[in-house]
Motif scaffolding. Structure first.
Motif, PDB file in Angstrom:
ATOM      1  N   SER A  52       0.710  -1.231  -0.262  1.00 16.15           N
ATOM      2  CA  SER A  52       0.068  -0.021   0.013  1.00 16.15           C
ATOM      3  C   SER A  52       1.083   1.295   0.106  1.00 16.15           C
ATOM      4  N   LEU A  56       0.941   4.101  -2.992  1.00 13.22           N
ATOM      5  CA  LEU A  56       0.794   5.390  -2.640  1.00 13.22           C
ATOM      6  C   LEU A  56       1.769   6.349  -2.957  1.00 13.22           C
ATOM      7  N   CYS A  75       8.076  11.873  -0.681  1.00 14.09           N
ATOM      8  CA  CYS A  75       6.471  12.440  -0.930  1.00 14.09           C
ATOM      9  C   CYS A  75       6.243  13.186   0.238  1.00 14.09           C
ATOM     10  N   TRP A  77       2.983  13.566   2.732  1.00 18.66           N
ATOM     11  CA  TRP A  77       2.040  12.738   3.131  1.00 18.66           C
ATOM     12  C   TRP A  77       0.874  13.497   4.114  1.00 18.66           C
ATOM     13  N   ALA A  97      -3.306  10.318   2.135  1.00 20.63           N
ATOM     14  CA  ALA A  97      -2.934  10.890   0.592  1.00 20.63           C
ATOM     15  C   ALA A  97      -1.333  11.108   0.489  1.00 20.63           C
ATOM     16  N   ALA A  98      -0.691  10.762  -0.894  1.00 21.55           N
ATOM     17  CA  ALA A  98       0.795  10.915  -0.955  1.00 21.55           C
ATOM     18  C   ALA A  98       0.774  11.812  -2.302  1.00 21.55           C
ATOM     19  N   ALA A 107      -1.907  10.542  -5.030  1.00 19.68           N
ATOM     20  CA  ALA A 107      -2.744   9.240  -4.577  1.00 19.68           C
ATOM     21  C   ALA A 107      -3.548   9.288  -3.358  1.00 19.68           C
ATOM     22  N   VAL A 108      -4.546   8.541  -3.389  1.00 25.65           N
ATOM     23  CA  VAL A 108      -5.435   8.743  -2.052  1.00 25.65           C
ATOM     24  C   VAL A 108      -6.034   7.465  -1.858  1.00 25.65           C
ATOM     25  N   LEU A 109      -6.032   7.115  -0.501  1.00 25.87           N
ATOM     26  CA  LEU A 109      -6.637   5.764  -0.021  1.00 25.87           C
ATOM     27  C   LEU A 109      -7.478   6.281   1.317  1.00 25.87           C
TER      28      LEU A 109
END
Length: 115
Positions: A52, A56, A75, A77, A97-98, A107-109
């Motif tokens: 994961s 991200l 990144c 974060w 989010a990164a 990129a979002v989780l």
């Protein structure tokens, strides 16, 4: 997950977090699971968390831990939460989010565990 966020009754919060905090959130979720399962435990939980974190951070599949760690450190974060119908406001809500170092990829989780 953020539908309606930012409105008066659906406050949105975003805060910067170090990559280590993002790792801890991902590892806790992967290794211990949610409300109705026991997760992947030790090594499998670490593997899922690394996968994961890599996704991200924008690292290709099959990259080693050192490459993932280096890219994650580059990144920016963020953790996020919202008072929406999607987020249940329980321990298993995740919003990460990164932002890539070149600031061109986000990129979002978002994850939740609910009845």
């Amino acid at each position: 997950s953020l539908a309606g966020a930012g409105r008066k009754k659906a406050a949105l919060s975003v805060s910067a977090c170090p990559p280590g905090q993002a790792w801890r959130v991902l590892f806790a979720a992967a290794s211990t699971g949610g409300a109705y399962n026991s997760g992947s435990h030790g090594a499998y939980g670490r593997l899922a968390a690394w996968q994961s974190l890599a996704a991200l951070a924008g690292v290709a599949d099959g990259a080693g831990a050192a490459e993932i760690e280096a890219r994650a450190a580059e990144c920016a974060w963020f953790g996020f939460d919202a008072r929406t119908d999607w987020f249940e406001q329980v321990a298993w809500d995740i919003g990460l989010a990164a932002l890539a170092p070149d600031r061109r990829r986000l990129a979002v989780l978002a994850a939740t565990d609910t009845d």
